[in-house]
Scaffold this motif. Structure first.
Motif: not given
Length: 411
Positions: A307, A311-312, A316
């Protein structure tokens, strides 16, 4: 017994504070000495990498030997030797006036620090059994992790102050850059005094006129016995070391994170590993099989890295790194507990030393492979390694399930 283990954990905590204190200043210290010798900027990066690697290589080479010596001579002598030798390396580091002395200090530090953890883990193994051993290994990992968390903060504070002093002793020089290393050496010496005074041998009867045959299991036989666990130790440390080495590049390239954000994330990583090794793994001991915890750990690490690769969302990252650290917290103490249970007491130190060698192989290989994969794209190192960790968790899970069914069928 609990009092003696508390003393042991306190010693390991303080020694790892010393290790952590050097982390924020190693690069700057190397840069200063290298520039004084006319080394180029590219050459400085090379020296920083080599100084990091030579420490791990010495640990890789000497951890099995110190582990074997702890079986023959006792855990306590190896612990005292490791702490004392590490204090000498820190003093040498603080007094170094050229790169040659810096390399000497790292070699000495790697050699003697390799004696500490295998002997400490074997000490816990001698003093515990069953589920208590899992808890003991978990608290051992917690003590080490907490030291590494506290150390960089303390080292950064000491390094950022201008102490306005300089003293020369032949080839040795002491100045403001030396303070973190002197402080770490002082902590190590204080720890040595405490250990000499209040840490007895784990079981003195085991090291009095012990027949040679009792420690006669050869290296190859131990490696064959422990091979599946050593592979898991290597893969787990490979994944963690790759993350630690590549994360700064990844975070800066994708999210433009600076030193503050990166530092905060590493603190989160260290705190999660420290707290959950002691609390969660201690609670699960005797309730959930070690193999199931290891499967959960590899799965969490694999998913987290996968992940992270995709992820961008900057926010997170903090949660994903926390889950990555939780996964490692489930893997490390349970592997150490299983390794100690696979051999008799006369070979525990050697077995844990060999596990240390597998750990160091992973720690050495992760950054190299990660750097090569990072050239392809920012997320590739995490994506590939996440897949490896998930596959490992799946394989171990299937083997555990098969074993459980066999036990149910014939048990």
């Amino acid at each position: 017994m609990r009092k003696h283990l508390f003393v042991l954990f306190s010693c390991l905590f303080v020694v790892n504070i010393g290790f952590g204190m050097t982390l924020p200043v190693l690069t700057f210290y190397t840069e200063r000495l290298a520039l004084a010798e006319g080394v180029s900027r590219d050459g400085i990066s090379l020296h920083v990498g080599l100084l990091t690697s030579v420490y791990a290589v010495m640990q890789l080479l000497f951890a099995p030997l110190w582990g074997r010596f702890s079986d023959r001579l006792g855990r306590r002598p190896m612990l005292l030797l490791g702490i004392g030798g590490y204090a000498v390396s820190l003093l040498t580091f603080g007094l170094a006036s050229n790169l040659a002395l810096l390399y000497l200090a790292r070699v000495i530090g790697g050699i003697f620090s390799a004696a500490t953890y295998p002997a400490a883990a074997a000490y816990v193994s001698d003093r515990t059994n069953g589920e208590e051993r899992n808890r003991g290994m978990a608290w051992l990992g917690t003590a080490a992790s907490m030291g590494v968390v506290v150390g960089p903060a303390l080292g950064g504070v000491l390094a950022n102050r201008n102490w306005h002093f300089r003293a020369e002793f032949g080839h040795f020089v002491a100045d403001s850059f030396s303070i973190p290393f002197f402080a770490a050496a002082a902590l190590a010496i204080a720890t040595l005094v405490v250990a000499v005074r209040w840490l007895p041998e784990s079981d003195s009867n085991d090291y009095v006129a012990k027949p040679t045959k009792s420690v006669g299991v050869g290296w190859l036989e131990l490696v064959r016995t422990l091979r599946p666990l050593l592979v898991l130790a290597f893969i787990g440390q490979f994944g963690l070391a790759l993350f630690e080495a590549i994360f700064v590049l990844y975070a800066n390239a994708r999210f433009d994170f600076g030193p503050f954000e990166v530092g905060a994330i590493f603190v989160i990583c260290g705190l999660v590993m420290a707290l959950f090794q002691g609390i969660l793994v201690g609670y699960l001991a005797g309730r959930v099989r070690e193999s199931n915890q290891i499967v959960a750990g590899f799965t969490l690490m694999g998913l987290s890295l996968g992940l992270l690769a995709t992820t961008r969302i900057a926010g997170s990252v903090y949660f994903l790194v926390a889950f990555l650290a939780l996964g490692m917290a489930l893997i490390a103490p349970n592997l150490s507990a299983l390794v100690s249970k696979q051999t008799d007491q006369s070979n525990t130190g050697a077995a844990l030393g060999i596990q240390g060698m597998a750990n160091n192989l992973g720690q050495s290989g992760g950054p190299v492979i990660g750097g090569a994969l990072f050239v392809l794209s920012v997320g590739t190192p995490f994506l590939v390694t996440g897949g490896l960790l998930l596959a490992t968790g799946l394989i171990v899970g299937l083997r555990t399930l098969s074993s459980s069914r066999a036990e149910t069928r014939f048990g």
